[in-house]
Structures are given as C-alpha cells and as structure tokens.
Design a protein around this motif. Structure first.
Motif, PDB file in Angstrom:
ATOM      1  N   LEU A   1       2.179  91.955  43.508  1.00  0.00           N
ATOM      2  CA  LEU A   1       1.117  91.017  43.504  1.00  0.00           C
ATOM      3  C   LEU A   1       0.366  91.036  45.200  1.00  0.00           C
ATOM      4  N   VAL A   2       1.345  91.049  46.269  1.00  0.00           N
ATOM      5  CA  VAL A   2       0.681  90.956  47.618  1.00  0.00           C
ATOM      6  C   VAL A   2       0.027  92.364  47.846  1.00  0.00           C
ATOM      7  N   LEU A   3       0.672  93.555  47.452  1.00  0.00           N
ATOM      8  CA  LEU A   3      -0.097  94.989  47.645  1.00  0.00           C
ATOM      9  C   LEU A   3      -1.544  94.675  46.825  1.00  0.00           C
ATOM     10  N   SER A   4      -1.409  94.289  45.681  1.00  0.00           N
ATOM     11  CA  SER A   4      -2.600  94.174  44.794  1.00  0.00           C
ATOM     12  C   SER A   4      -3.797  93.463  45.545  1.00  0.00           C
TER      13      SER A   4
ATOM     14  N   GLY B   1      -7.549  96.504  43.256  1.00  0.00           N
ATOM     15  CA  GLY B   1      -5.970  96.438  42.771  1.00  0.00           C
ATOM     16  C   GLY B   1      -5.599  95.173  42.162  1.00  0.00           C
ATOM     17  N   ARG B   2      -6.553  94.257  42.583  1.00  0.00           N
ATOM     18  CA  ARG B   2      -5.985  92.786  41.779  1.00  0.00           C
ATOM     19  C   ARG B   2      -5.961  92.621  40.603  1.00  0.00           C
ATOM     20  N   ILE B   3      -7.147  93.206  39.710  1.00  0.00           N
ATOM     21  CA  ILE B   3      -7.481  92.968  38.445  1.00  0.00           C
ATOM     22  C   ILE B   3      -6.441  93.962  37.480  1.00  0.00           C
ATOM     23  N   PRO B   4      -6.431  95.142  37.958  1.00  0.00           N
ATOM     24  CA  PRO B   4      -5.166  95.952  36.955  1.00  0.00           C
ATOM     25  C   PRO B   4      -3.767  95.301  37.037  1.00  0.00           C
TER      26      PRO B   4
END
Length: 238
Positions: A152-155, A161-164
């Motif tokens: 989640l941090v990397l997203s 990257g957050r939504i996928p």
C-alpha cells in the motif's frame, strides 16, 4: 512655498486613497504619486483560514474521485507555506494532506466493500474497476500476495498505482482495519513526498507563484511519465 500636514489651517492637503497618494503644495496644483505600500495579497491569517480547509476538502475529494491531481495540490500548498512566516505552516500542510488522504482512502474502500457485498454492485465499485486495467490489477494482486499490506505504501507513491492495489485488496476481502494499518504509512509517505517537491520549488524561486508553477509541472510530469513509458514500450518492436 511650504508643506502643511493634513488637518492644518493652510490649504495644502495630504490624502491617501487605496494605492494612490495625493499631495498638494501650497499655491500649486495637486500631484498624484502611486504608492506600492498598499497590500496586494491577503494576510497570512486569511490565507490559512481559507487555504487549509480548501486543501483538506480537495484532497478528500481527490481520494474519492481519482481524477483530481491531489499531488499537485499538496506541492502547491507547500510552496505557499514555505514562503510564509508561520513556523507551523509546513507542518499544517503535511497534517491536513495526510489526514484528508487517509479519510478519503478509507471512505472509498468502505464504499467498495459495500459494492462487493451488493448484488447490483455500486457506482463507486464500478469507478474503481474502470480505473484498474487488467494488467495493472494482476500485477497488484501478485505484489499483494508477496508483500502483504506493505504494498500500500508503494501504491500511494507510484502514479496510478493506488486504485489497482485497492481493488486487489477488495478482491482479497481484506478487512477495513487491516487496510487502515497499511494505509496510514502510505498516506504519510505520500504527503511527505509531494511536500518535499513543493519545498524544492519554493526554495528555487523567489516568488511563490513561480514555485507553484514549477511544482505543478513536476508533479504532472511524474504522473504522466509512467503511461508515456508504457505506450512507448508498446510501440517499440520486440
């Protein structure tokens, strides 16, 4: 020829109207001088009273509706805060941004959970699905299986990257409290990263608006670069 102060018996008068100063010398016609001492921007207290709630609302909406460039908003706010005299301006931008991002993520995940449990789905879940291409979703599911909630941090730091990753968490039926544990450091890292971009823009340029333009241009370039790279790789013959 003599000067007289405002309110004296002599006929000379000193008047100040907005940014113009009218001076009259005894026996002569009035002469108008332009004054650059009139305030051209609102005071810091007014900026903060309007700016912090606006930043909170816009970042919150941007988390719920993933089309608002929230990173550019945080960087722009950091530029303005960098040029203010308040020692807590940058800290307030960081706190407001991270809290708003967290609440937005939690609200969107909760709405997605409701959509997953509904027979007819929901508009919010459909929005999440539309913004998570199959290849990005499959990649997010693999990373989630390998690294858990740390992904989640990397997203949050990777553009788009957050939504996928959020959809991968929904499909994995991750509880809301588990998602929250991973989303807290993600939002803190996200707010810090874009605030650093704003601080760099504010330190490079003397005028706040110049720093805002530079910060917005950089954040837009960061968000567009991955999609351009994927498009370029798709057109490159193997």
């Amino acid at each position: 020829m003599s000067w007289s102060a405002a309110g004296a018996v002599a006929p000379s008068v000193v008047l100040s109207v907005k940014s113009a100063v009218v001076l009259s010398v005894k026996g002569t016609a009035p002469v108008v001088f332009l004054s650059d001492t009139a305030p051209t921007v609102p005071p810091e207290s007014t900026q903060q009273a309007i700016g912090y709630p606006s930043l909170f609302l816009l970042v919150l909406i941007g988390a719920l509706v993933p089309v608002v460039p929230t990173g550019a908003l945080v960087s722009s706010a950091a530029v303005v805060a960098f040029h203010q005299t308040s020692p807590f301006a940058l800290s307030m931008v960081f706190a407001v941004s991270s809290v708003a991002a967290f609440l937005g993520d939690m609200s969107l995940y909760w709405l997605g959970q409701r959509g997953m449990g509904s027979k007819n789905g929901s508009r919010w879940l459909e929005t999440i699905r539309e913004r998570a291409p199959e290849d990005r979703l499959a990649q997010a599911q693999r990373k989630l299986a390998d690294h858990g909630i740390a992904v989640l941090v990397l997203s949050r730091l990777v553009p788009a990257g957050r939504i996928p990753v959020m959809l991968a968490c929904l499909l994995a039926k991750m509880p809301l409290r588990v998602f929250a544990r991973g989303d807290v450091p993600a939002c803190l890292a996200w707010a810090a990263t874009y605030q650093i971009i704003g601080i760099l823009g504010g330190s490079l340029f003397p005028e706040p608006w110049e720093g805002v333009v530079a910060a917005v241009a950089l954040t837009v370039a960061i968000s567009v670069a991955p999609s351009l790279w994927r498009r370029f790789r798709g057109r490159t013959p193997s």
